[in-house]
Every structure is written in structure tokens, then in C-alpha cells.
Design an enzyme around this catalytic site. Structure first.
Site, PDB file in Angstrom:
ATOM      1  N   ALA A   8       0.822  -1.256   0.011  1.00 17.17           N
ATOM      2  CA  ALA A   8      -0.039   0.081  -0.063  1.00 17.17           C
ATOM      3  C   ALA A   8       0.675   1.182   0.001  1.00 17.17           C
ATOM      4  O   ALA A   8       0.474   2.235   0.561  1.00 17.17           O
ATOM      5  CB  ALA A   8      -1.053  -0.136   1.068  1.00 17.17           C
ATOM      6  N   ALA A  10       3.633   3.826  -2.126  1.00 18.00           N
ATOM      7  CA  ALA A  10       3.367   4.941  -3.344  1.00 18.00           C
ATOM      8  C   ALA A  10       2.668   4.221  -4.602  1.00 18.00           C
ATOM      9  O   ALA A  10       1.654   4.980  -4.749  1.00 18.00           O
ATOM     10  CB  ALA A  10       4.914   5.417  -3.693  1.00 18.00           C
ATOM     11  N   ARG A  88      17.600  -1.109 -10.837  1.00 15.40           N
ATOM     12  CA  ARG A  88      16.439  -1.707 -10.290  1.00 15.40           C
ATOM     13  C   ARG A  88      16.999  -2.909  -9.908  1.00 15.40           C
ATOM     14  O   ARG A  88      16.617  -3.893  -9.118  1.00 15.40           O
ATOM     15  CB  ARG A  88      15.586  -1.892 -11.602  1.00 15.40           C
ATOM     16  CG  ARG A  88      14.889  -0.849 -11.983  1.00 15.40           C
ATOM     17  CD  ARG A  88      13.754  -0.750 -13.336  1.00 15.40           C
ATOM     18  NE  ARG A  88      13.147   0.233 -13.285  1.00 15.40           N
ATOM     19  CZ  ARG A  88      13.596   1.240 -14.246  1.00 15.40           C
ATOM     20  NH1 ARG A  88      14.702   1.063 -14.981  1.00 15.40           N
ATOM     21  NH2 ARG A  88      12.950   2.355 -14.587  1.00 15.40           N
ATOM     22  N   ASN A  95      13.643  -8.085  -2.593  1.00 15.00           N
ATOM     23  CA  ASN A  95      12.304  -8.009  -3.085  1.00 15.00           C
ATOM     24  C   ASN A  95      11.899  -9.790  -3.707  1.00 15.00           C
ATOM     25  O   ASN A  95      10.871 -10.065  -3.731  1.00 15.00           O
ATOM     26  CB  ASN A  95      12.168  -7.154  -4.363  1.00 15.00           C
ATOM     27  CG  ASN A  95      12.224  -5.757  -3.750  1.00 15.00           C
ATOM     28  OD1 ASN A  95      11.927  -5.467  -2.660  1.00 15.00           O
ATOM     29  ND2 ASN A  95      12.328  -4.894  -5.021  1.00 15.00           N
ATOM     30  N   ASP A 148       6.693   2.379 -19.573  1.00 17.64           N
ATOM     31  CA  ASP A 148       8.122   3.080 -20.426  1.00 17.64           C
ATOM     32  C   ASP A 148       7.316   3.447 -21.747  1.00 17.64           C
ATOM     33  O   ASP A 148       8.179   4.666 -22.369  1.00 17.64           O
ATOM     34  CB  ASP A 148       8.933   1.838 -20.819  1.00 17.64           C
ATOM     35  CG  ASP A 148       9.784   1.426 -19.264  1.00 17.64           C
ATOM     36  OD1 ASP A 148       9.571   1.997 -18.459  1.00 17.64           O
ATOM     37  OD2 ASP A 148       9.847  -0.010 -19.326  1.00 17.64           O
ATOM     38  N   ARG A 151       6.038   6.971 -21.106  1.00 22.19           N
ATOM     39  CA  ARG A 151       7.114   7.895 -21.002  1.00 22.19           C
ATOM     40  C   ARG A 151       7.960   8.132 -22.375  1.00 22.19           C
ATOM     41  O   ARG A 151       8.300   9.345 -22.670  1.00 22.19           O
ATOM     42  CB  ARG A 151       8.433   7.208 -20.260  1.00 22.19           C
ATOM     43  CG  ARG A 151       7.854   7.278 -18.520  1.00 22.19           C
ATOM     44  CD  ARG A 151       8.998   6.669 -17.503  1.00 22.19           C
ATOM     45  NE  ARG A 151       8.440   6.701 -16.323  1.00 22.19           N
ATOM     46  CZ  ARG A 151       8.909   6.035 -15.226  1.00 22.19           C
ATOM     47  NH1 ARG A 151       9.752   5.075 -15.454  1.00 22.19           N
ATOM     48  NH2 ARG A 151       8.372   6.296 -13.938  1.00 22.19           N
ATOM     49  N   HIS A 175      12.801  -4.020 -18.679  1.00 23.82           N
ATOM     50  CA  HIS A 175      12.371  -2.745 -18.015  1.00 23.82           C
ATOM     51  C   HIS A 175      13.621  -2.538 -17.235  1.00 23.82           C
ATOM     52  O   HIS A 175      13.704  -2.617 -15.991  1.00 23.82           O
ATOM     53  CB  HIS A 175      11.154  -3.247 -17.002  1.00 23.82           C
ATOM     54  CG  HIS A 175      10.690  -1.962 -16.200  1.00 23.82           C
ATOM     55  ND1 HIS A 175      10.580  -0.737 -16.570  1.00 23.82           N
ATOM     56  CD2 HIS A 175      10.794  -1.785 -14.729  1.00 23.82           C
ATOM     57  CE1 HIS A 175      10.039  -0.043 -15.616  1.00 23.82           C
ATOM     58  NE2 HIS A 175      10.377  -0.535 -14.522  1.00 23.82           N
TER      59      HIS A 175
HETATM   60  P1  NAI Z   1       6.909   1.828  -1.210  1.00 17.55           P
HETATM   61  O1  NAI Z   1       8.035   1.395  -0.189  1.00 17.55           O
HETATM   62  O2  NAI Z   1       6.292   3.050  -1.202  1.00 17.55           O
HETATM   63  O3  NAI Z   1       5.734   0.649  -0.961  1.00 17.55           O
HETATM   64  C1  NAI Z   1       6.085  -0.864  -0.976  1.00 17.55           C
HETATM   65  C2  NAI Z   1       5.463  -1.234   0.049  1.00 17.55           C
HETATM   66  O4  NAI Z   1       5.278  -2.666   0.055  1.00 17.55           O
HETATM   67  C3  NAI Z   1       5.327  -0.654   1.448  1.00 17.55           C
HETATM   68  O5  NAI Z   1       4.244  -0.129   2.302  1.00 17.55           O
HETATM   69  C4  NAI Z   1       5.963  -2.000   2.553  1.00 17.55           C
HETATM   70  O6  NAI Z   1       5.546  -1.960   3.681  1.00 17.55           O
HETATM   71  C5  NAI Z   1       5.180  -3.025   1.587  1.00 17.55           C
HETATM   72  N1  NAI Z   1       5.619  -4.474   1.851  1.00 17.55           N
HETATM   73  C6  NAI Z   1       7.003  -4.751   1.791  1.00 17.55           C
HETATM   74  N2  NAI Z   1       6.900  -5.993   2.122  1.00 17.55           N
HETATM   75  C7  NAI Z   1       5.733  -6.600   2.177  1.00 17.55           C
HETATM   76  C8  NAI Z   1       5.242  -7.747   2.446  1.00 17.55           C
HETATM   77  N3  NAI Z   1       5.839  -8.930   2.737  1.00 17.55           N
HETATM   78  N4  NAI Z   1       3.700  -8.029   2.257  1.00 17.55           N
HETATM   79  C9  NAI Z   1       3.050  -6.753   2.086  1.00 17.55           C
HETATM   80  N5  NAI Z   1       3.752  -5.429   1.803  1.00 17.55           N
HETATM   81  C10 NAI Z   1       4.760  -5.434   2.019  1.00 17.55           C
HETATM   82  O7  NAI Z   1       7.460   1.400  -2.789  1.00 17.55           O
HETATM   83  P2  NAI Z   1       6.877   1.853  -4.012  1.00 17.55           P
HETATM   84  O8  NAI Z   1       7.636   2.975  -4.566  1.00 17.55           O
HETATM   85  O9  NAI Z   1       5.398   1.694  -4.027  1.00 17.55           O
HETATM   86  O10 NAI Z   1       7.543   0.700  -5.075  1.00 17.55           O
HETATM   87  C11 NAI Z   1       7.305  -0.737  -5.101  1.00 17.55           C
HETATM   88  C12 NAI Z   1       8.029  -1.417  -5.984  1.00 17.55           C
HETATM   89  O11 NAI Z   1       7.388  -1.106  -7.138  1.00 17.55           O
HETATM   90  C13 NAI Z   1       9.426  -1.209  -5.683  1.00 17.55           C
HETATM   91  O12 NAI Z   1      10.065  -2.563  -5.930  1.00 17.55           O
HETATM   92  C14 NAI Z   1       9.635  -0.435  -7.073  1.00 17.55           C
HETATM   93  O13 NAI Z   1      11.012  -0.537  -7.425  1.00 17.55           O
HETATM   94  C15 NAI Z   1       8.699  -1.054  -7.974  1.00 17.55           C
HETATM   95  N6  NAI Z   1       8.270  -0.236  -9.286  1.00 17.55           N
HETATM   96  C16 NAI Z   1       7.983  -0.891 -10.418  1.00 17.55           C
HETATM   97  C17 NAI Z   1       7.623   0.005 -11.374  1.00 17.55           C
HETATM   98  C18 NAI Z   1       7.530  -0.643 -12.719  1.00 17.55           C
HETATM   99  O14 NAI Z   1       7.368  -0.170 -13.714  1.00 17.55           O
HETATM  100  N7  NAI Z   1       7.490  -2.017 -12.658  1.00 17.55           N
HETATM  101  C19 NAI Z   1       7.559   1.427 -11.518  1.00 17.55           C
HETATM  102  C20 NAI Z   1       7.640   1.898  -9.999  1.00 17.55           C
HETATM  103  C21 NAI Z   1       8.031   1.191  -9.024  1.00 17.55           C
END
Ligand code: NAI
Length: 308
Positions: A8, A10, A88, A95, A148, A151, A175
Site C-alpha cells: 500500500a 506509493a 533496479r 524483493n 515505459d 514515458r 524494464h
Molecule cells: P514503497 O516503499 O512506497 O511501498 C512498498 C510497500 O510494500 C511498503 O508499504 C511496504 O510496507 C510493503 N511491503 C513490504 N514487504 C511486504 C510484504 N511482505 N507484504 C506486503 N507488503 C509489503 O515502494 P513503491 O514506490 O510503491 O515501489 C514498490 C515497488 O515497485 C518497488 O520494488 C519499485 O522498484 C517497483 N516499481 C516498479 C515499477 C515498474 O514499472 N515495474 C515502477 C515503479 C516502482
């Protein structure tokens, strides 16, 4: 139909917000590991419902996956994002464990679920879900190309000094900053190839800025972006729930397509109620084929670090 969003943070909250605002799902369940966090985000979002005019119910839970039972789609955004200067790929250590555990919980309660993988390094995390979930390959979709490509269109419109609605373009392959392949040869302005309008210098600018699009934002924000990622996921979820059959570049398990097998990479596909309805084979130039193969080689190396 019910959608689960794990994480939950960003991206997860932005994704839940866009899904709710478009009002095509009956319920969005937010799951997080941080005590009370998903519940809080869900309550805050629900208090926008009367203001923004949607009826989608948003609920939150701290790790109680029974609340996710019967989800048509689950989005995995849990895990850490990168900080400025990080790739990444550096996120794999933390992760991979999170994505594996989350996948097991999701499948246990929703065996018919379609999973959209967002956590980075996304192509490798999508591969991990394929190897550990037992789901058919049509039901595992990595999100990268939709973002992407958005963008790419942003940078094309900027270079062309054109409105975004005038331009079309797609990004395939990995990606990652180095493995992204913006298909300049196929980008158009109202059906006319953009090469008619742009100099070699502008072309190089558009391609480079697209590839480092995520890194540019990470530098500005101190963490990775969330609005465009959330919107990109919502478009994919809508195409599934409403069976729109949109063609979206997604990271999919390849079995000979584009000359690759046993790897998840970004390719265009028709996305509908069954998940991946069809991988679309488009003709690449020799240079694009070579770049696709190079991206595959790099992703394979990262996949080699996975422990199942
Ligand atoms: P964030 O840190 O704001 O949110 C991640 C959330 O995951 C946190 O609230 C955390 O408490 C929760 N979390 C951690 N372990 C967990 C678990 N075992 N069970 C449930 N929740 C858990 O990070 P953000 O910015 O939301 O990014 C999340 C992921 O998405 C990152 O790995 C980021 O690199 C990736 N991402 C991928 C994109 C894409 O195009 N594929 C684009 C942007 C981000």
C-alpha cells in the site's frame, strides 16, 4: 470484480486510486505488512469516494490474505523501491523473498487469479512468479512496457512540440535503464513516422531520456515514481476486468517468440479477461533484433541470481 493490490506504498496506493476513480471494479483490497498502513490508506481513499464520484469499495488489511479471496486480479507492488544512483537489479536480494511469499499467499486464496507483477527488478520478479506460483503463463503479467511507452510518448511529444494525443509509440524488451528498447522505427505522429519530423540528434535524445526516465525521476524525488506506474497498472487491470483486449507491451514468459525462451521480457500482447490472450509478433529491424537479444542476455544473468 475484486482486485487485490499488495503493497500500500506509493505505487500500490496510486494504482488503487486510479482503479477506483475509473469505477470498473467492485472492490479493491489493499494489503501491506506495516501494521494499520493498508487500512489507513484504504480509509483515506474511501473518504475521496463522495468527492470524486466512485462506488468502488476500498478495504485494507495487515497481511490477512483471507480478505483477498476470490480476486480476479492481484497486483504485486510490495518490496523496496530504488534510491538515487541505484539500478533496479540491486533490489533483487530483498524483493525476491517478498514477491515469492506474497505470491504463495495470493494463489492460496485466489487460485484463479491473474497476477500483475510490478516490484523490481520486474522482469526477474515476473520470472520468479512463473517458477513458483504454479499458475498458467497466461495469468502472469509483468508491468513495465505500459509505463515505459507512456514515458516514450511524453518525450516524443516534447521533441515534436506536439500534443501527446498526436503521438504513438511502444517500448519493448527489458524494464531496465540499459535493456529498454523504444521502437523509434514504429513511432508515429498521426500515422506518419516520427523520423519524418525529428533530426538524428532529437531521436537520440528521445531514446536516451526514455531509457533513463525512471532514474531521472528517482533523482528528483529521492525515490521512484508512483503516478505514472499506478496509472499504467490501472490500464492493464481495466483491460482484464472489462475484457477490452487492448494491445499493451508487458513482460511475458516467452516460448520461442522473438527468438527467446524461458525468460520474461517486454513484448506487445492482447490483454483481456483471460490475461494474456495473444502475444503479438511484430517485425523488428536487424538493429532492434540485436538489442532485444542483448537485453535478454542481461535479464538472464539477473535471473541467475534467483534461488527458488
Ligand atoms: P514503497 O516503499 O512506497 O511501498 C512498498 C510497500 O510494500 C511498503 O508499504 C511496504 O510496507 C510493503 N511491503 C513490504 N514487504 C511486504 C510484504 N511482505 N507484504 C506486503 N507488503 C509489503 O515502494 P513503491 O514506490 O510503491 O515501489 C514498490 C515497488 O515497485 C518497488 O520494488 C519499485 O522498484 C517497483 N516499481 C516498479 C515499477 C515498474 O514499472 N515495474 C515502477 C515503479 C516502482
Amino acid at each position: 470484480m475484486k482486485v487485490t493490490v499488495v503493497g500500500a506504498g506509493a505505487v500500490g496506493a496510486s494504482c488503487a486510486e486510479y482503479i477506483a476513480m475509473k469505477d470498473f471494479a467492485s472492490e479493491v483490497v489493499l494489503v501491506d505488512i506495516k501494521e494499520g498502513f493498508a487500512e489507513g490508506k484504504a480509509m483515506d481513499l474511501m473518504q475521496t469516494a463522495s468527492l470524486n464520484g466512485f462506488d468502488t469499495k476500498i478495504t485494507g488489511t495487515t497481511g490477512d490474505y483471507s480478505k483477498t479471496a476470490g480476486s480476479k486480479v492481484a497486483v504485486i507492488t510490495s518490496g523496496i523501491p530504488r534510491k538515487p544512483g541505484m539500478t533496479r537489479e540491486e533490489l533483487i536480494g530483498i524483493n525476491a523473498g517478498i514477491v515469492k511469499e506474497v505470491t504463495e499467499n495470493l494463489v492460496k486464496h485466489s487460485p484463479d487469479v491473474i497476477i500483475i507483477v510490478v516490484s523490481n527488478p520486474m522482469d526477474t520478479m515476473a520470472y520468479l512468479v512463473h517458477k513458483t506460483s504454479g499458475l498458467p503463463k497466461e495469468r502472469i503479467i509483468g508491468m513495465g512496457g505500459a509505463l515505459d511507452s507512456a514515458r516514450f510518448k511524453y518525450r516524443l511529444a516534447e521533441a515534436l512540440e506536439a500534443p501527446i494525443s498526436d503521438v504513438d509509440g511502444m517500448v519493448i524488451a527489458a524494464h531496465s535503464d540499459t535493456g529498454m528498447l523504444p521502437l523509434f522505427s514504429k513511432a508515429t505522429r498521426n500515422g506518419v513516422p516520427v523520423s519524418e519530423f525529428l533530426s538524428e540528434e532529437k531521436k537520440a535524445y528521445v531514446i536516451e531520456e526514455t531509457k533513463v526516465g525512471g532514474a531521472t525521476l528517482t533523482k528528483l524525488l529521492g525515490t521512484s515514481a508512483w503516478y505514472a506506474p499506478g496509472a499504467a497498472v490501472s490500464v492493464m487491470v481495466q483491460s482484464i476486468l472489462c475484457d477490452q483486449k487492448k494491445m499493451i507491451p508487458c513482460s511475458l514468459m516467452l516460448d520461442g517468440e522473438y527468438g527467446e525462451s524461458d525468460i520474461c521480457l517486454g513484448v506487445p500482447a492482447i490483454i483481456g479477461k483471460n490475461g494474456v490472450e495473444k502475444i503479438v509478433n511484430i517485425t523488428l529491424t536487424e538493429e532492434e533484433k540485436a538489442k532485444f537479444a542483448e537485453a535478454a542476455k542481461a535479464v538472464r544473468e539477473v535471473n541467475g541470481d534467483l534461488k527458488f
